[in-house]
Enzyme design. Structure first.
Site: not given
Length: 886
Positions: A271, A305
């Site tokens: 992420e 994410e």
């Protein structure tokens, strides 16, 4: 053999950093044989640490060649600093100062895929958890947050795309055929969220208008051959952004959001702020090359994410012991999203089935740990199902106890209170408490106590008084380092059913009126009773609706009761659960018959229950498909005291064959109807279409057990003419597991020839064969390792072939001569030198050696000992092996 044990890191020893980094300015010069990294760190003493003499500055660094180091523009000589294998130490001379350094690194030879490395011809990064220290000397810890400015320089022809976090602010060309781009991230972040990508990439572009009216540019970067597989991920991203605004009030904060697909990646995705780097398997999807499950996985991971932008990036974790603060919370959020996008009941069924099969096994093994661990040797080993999946269940229980509105109030306060901070699980729970006036102090034991609690339930009905009492007794078995456990807070959602299947009104003794027909009881004591009044008949208890707590439920349901719940329970999850428990009872009876050498006989009630499912065409097809699926061998192993893999396999295969024979006609009818619809309907990645194909394919998997010519012909037709990978791969899988050897070999060859240039599809080809329980499974896997499409250097290939064999093909992996164990140990030893993270994750099947009979225990333990004695082990592998043998 390792003679020095790696250092154990304890949560109790946490101390805030002595220094902070306000600004980080990085310049990368990328070359084919080396990379130069120049770092300027604007630093200051941490005002939260005790005053006094300036302490030494210790910067993390691994596998770095230091070219120069300067303090406040003064170049330091060898006597001014100390270098060790993983640290650079120097003495600052003021509270505020600037460190300049230059190092050489070698991403081109980095097979561990941590830090900066090359995937094919592309440069990319993976810095979580501690990969940034392989890029430059730094305070590589999540509670040191800095504003990053990054300049990337490379040959323009080979690397036309240069990406990093934040927004692009400048770019230019150099005289020598090179070019550069500078990126600025306006938000403070820890080093683990840093990202860099350089390559010859194509891009799919779109945009999203936020709830405040800002337009955000959306870009998915892929290698040219994959440009046609991005639309589903883009659609998923836009759905995620809209959902997060509506469900949590969270708006995206940068001008651009980017995803890059990478073939060589240890995890699913990462992420990094504004620049998410994805395993290509988690972003590339179109009908011809990705199954329905892959489409759903892409949607879920893209969402996961993206949701991290707030639950992980804007508010991050103080230290790695708090990992579930971001991961458990975000898994819960992505599960909510997937439930809203698809079938909530089916999503819950899938999540619980996975949790009980795999995370419960982790809880019962040598690596058992709490959601917030107390210690670790290698943090990479704690990216576990306990932290992620059980962590999500803990967050779900908070929502169950506080209600959806109360949970939203708590999350709003959490984000508002801690935006831009690195915080702890306690801070998250405190926000939930403060927003709701609640006391969750006992509930926090879910974060500190390991193991899967057991919840035993008994009943007492008083016909004269018309009262019904349920008594709950909770316990939790010992786990490593935790021999005794205090009572948890266990939210039990339940309903009580009348004889006609209707839900009865629920009024507890002492209440003025009934509180609905489904309610949550908080079990907080080791033993606790609840008495319901106004019960004119003995009710049937529907317990733990929606799987309201991650516990093992012990209630003596009869098979007739389970049949009743399958037909009448208003809770969809518990209807499925009743079918699963009926199947478990029937299969365990067959296992006992096999062990005693008796003729196998299947309880006809299971067949009749499935017949009624098939004949009721008003039921959701996805739900029917789930209820037709027998519990897997891995789950049957997990719930066994001593797992008899041969008996489990024989019993389950016998049951499948008996069901297939008895229900051939309704299965054939449902298959033909759904396949006809598939032939006449264009592929759509939607819940309704997923459901139809799921029912069609499970019907085919049963029908092929009949070995009838017309079914073989139907299977071949589906394989040859399907317009999507879901149907084609299922047809291939049932052929691979069938006795039709000529057709099987022809189909495997045709599939490989057609998809030889698609690595992700070839991974599925490997997995289908690795998972086949037919005799000779190990030899097939060994042969497939020689295939030109396989390499140990690619984690997806390792998982698809070796991982699938060891984790899914239990009857072949656990064969009595121990050859499967020796094979896996050999691969772990080899991978230990190449990619320690992947090596340690492959070890899981061997770590559960105590689950099996004495002969297999000895063989498995022997292989663990051989790994331990094999040479210099990585900390990843050493921790798992040593704890498994303790």
């Amino acid at each position: 053999m390792r003679t020095e044990q790696p250092k154990v890191i304890h949560l109790k020893d946490y101390q805030a950093p002595e220094y902070l980094i306000d600004e980080t300015h990085l310049t990368f010069e990328l070359y084919e044989d080396r990379t130069l990294v120049h770092a300027q760190l604007v630093m200051r003493r941490n005002p939260e640490r005790p005053a006094g003499k300036l302490p030494p500055l210790e910067l993390h660094g691994q596998q770095l060649e230091l070219l120069s180091i300067a303090l406040n523009d003064r170049t330091l000589s060898l006597g001014d600093y100390q270098l060790s294998e993983d640290c650079l130490t120097l003495q600052p001379d003021s509270d505020s100062f600037v460190i300049d350094s230059s190092v050489v690194i070698h991403p081109e030879s980095n097979t561990a895929l941590e830090g900066l490395y090359k995937s094919g011809s592309m440069f990319c990064t993976q810095c979580e958890a501690e990969g940034f220290r392989k890029i430059t000397y730094y305070l590589d810890r999540p509670d040191v947050m800095s504003k990053f400015t990054t300049t990337v320089s490379a040959e323009q022809k080979a690397y036309p795309v240069l990406l990093s976090n934040g927004n692009p602010i400048a770019s230019g060309s150099e005289d020598n055929g090179r070019h550069w781009t500078t990126w600025e991230d306006p938000f403070k972040k820890p080093a683990y969220l840093f990202a860099l990508v350089a390559g010859d990439l194509w891009c799919v572009e779109d945009s999203f208008t936020t709830m405040s009216g800002r337009e955000v540019a959306l870009r998915i970067y892929v290698e040219p051959e994959n440009i046609d597989k991005c639309q589903h991920a883009m659609d998923s991203l836009k759905k995620s952004m809209k959902w997060d605004e509506e469900a949590y009030g969270r708006e995206y904060d940068l001008d651009i959001f980017m995803i890059v697909a990478v073939n060589d990646f240890n995890m699913g995705a990462m992420e990094n702020k504004g620049l998410n780097i994805f395993n290509s398997s988690a972003v590339l999807a179109r009908a011809e090359t990705a199954t329905d499950a892959a489409h759903q996985r892409v949607e879920a991971i893209v969402a996961h994410e993206y949701f991290h932008n707030w639950s992980g990036n804007r508010v991050t974790c103080r230290d790695w012991f708090q990992l579930s603060l971001k991961e458990g919370f975000t898994v819960f959020r992505d599960a909510q999203f997937s439930a809203d996008m698809n079938s909530p009941t089916v999503k819950r069924i899938e999540d619980v089935a996975y949790l009980r099969t795999h995370q419960f096994a982790e809880d019962a093994g040598p690596m058992a740990h709490s959601v917030r661990p107390e210690s670790f040797i290698e943090i990479s080993n704690f990216y576990t199902l306990t932290v992620y999946e059980k962590g999500a269940e803990v967050v779900r229980m908070i929502q169950t106890l506080l209600g959806k509105e109360g949970f939203r109030k708590g999350s709003d306060l959490y984000f508002e209170r801690h935006d831009g901070q690195a915080v702890t699980v306690d801070d998250f729970v405190k926000a939930m408490e403060d927003a709701n006036g609640a006391d969750l102090s006992q509930f926090k034991r879910w974060y500190s106590q390991a193991g899967t609690p057991r919840l035993s339930v008994s009943e007492q009905y008083d016909e004269a008084a018309q009262t019904y009492r349920l008594t709950f007794r909770q316990s939790c078995p010992p786990t490593p380092g935790q021999p005794t456990k205090e009572p948890f807070v266990i939210p039990v959602e339940l309903g009580l059913l009348a004889a006609d299947g209707s839900d009865l009104p629920l009024r507890l003794q002492g209440e003025a009126q009934a509180q609905g027909t489904s309610r949550v009881l908080a079990v907080t004591e080791a033993e606790q009773s609840f008495t319901f009044v106004d019960m004119p008949e003995r009710p049937q208890p529907s317990l733990l609706r929606g799987f309201s707590a991650p516990v093992k439920l012990d209630y003596p349901y009869s098979r007739d009761q389970l049949m009743f719940f399958m037909q009448h329970d208003s809770d969809g999850f518990n209807r499925w659960e009743a079918g699963q428990q009926l199947s478990v009872q029937v299969l365990q009876e067959l296992i006992g018959q096999h062990q005693r050498g008796e003729a196998l006989a299947l309880d006809e009630r299971l067949i009749e229950a499935m017949r009624s499912l098939l004949q009721n065409e008003t039921l959701d097809a996805a739900m029917v498909a789930e209820m037709l699926s027998l519990p897997g061998e891995a789950y049957l192993t997990e719930i066994s005291e001593v797992a008899d893999v041969d008996a489990i396999h024989a019993a389950r295969e016998f049951a499948r064959k008996r069901i297939a024979d008895a229900l051939f006609e309704p299965l054939w009818h449902r298959y033909q109807a759904n396949r006809e619809t598939s032939r006449n309907t264009a592929y759509v990645a939607s819940a309704e279409h997923f459901a139809r194909r799921a029912l069609q394919n499970i019907a085919l998997s049963y029908l092929m057990l009949s070995e009838k010519t017309e079914v073989l012909e139907a299977c071949l037709e589906q394989f040859e003419h399907a317009d999507n990978m879901t149907e084609r791969l299922t047809a291939l899988a049932v052929l691979v597991n069938s006795p039709f050897e000529a057709e099987r070999d022809k189909a495997l060859q045709a599939f490989a020839e057609h998809f030889k240039d698609n690595p992700l599809v070839m991974d599925q080809w490997f997995s289908v064969q690795a998972g086949s329980p037919l005799p000779g499974g190990l030899e097939r896997v060994q042969q497939l390792m020689q295939h030109p499409a396989f390499t140990l250097k690619n984690p997806n290939k390792v998982r698809a072939l070796i991982g699938a064999f060891a984790n899914q093909n239990l009857v072949n992996f656990h064969r009595a001569d121990g050859a499967g164990y020796r094979f896996l140990a050999d691969q772990v030893i080899t991978l230990n030198a190449l990619n320690p993270q992947i090596a340690s994750r492959l070890l899981a099947p061997l770590t559960r050696w105590r689950k099996y009979d004495g002969a297999r225990q000895a063989l498995m333990k022997g292989e663990l000992e051989r790994i331990l004695a094999s040479g210099e082990l990585s900390s990843d592998v050493y921790e798992v092996v040593s704890k498994s043998l303790a």
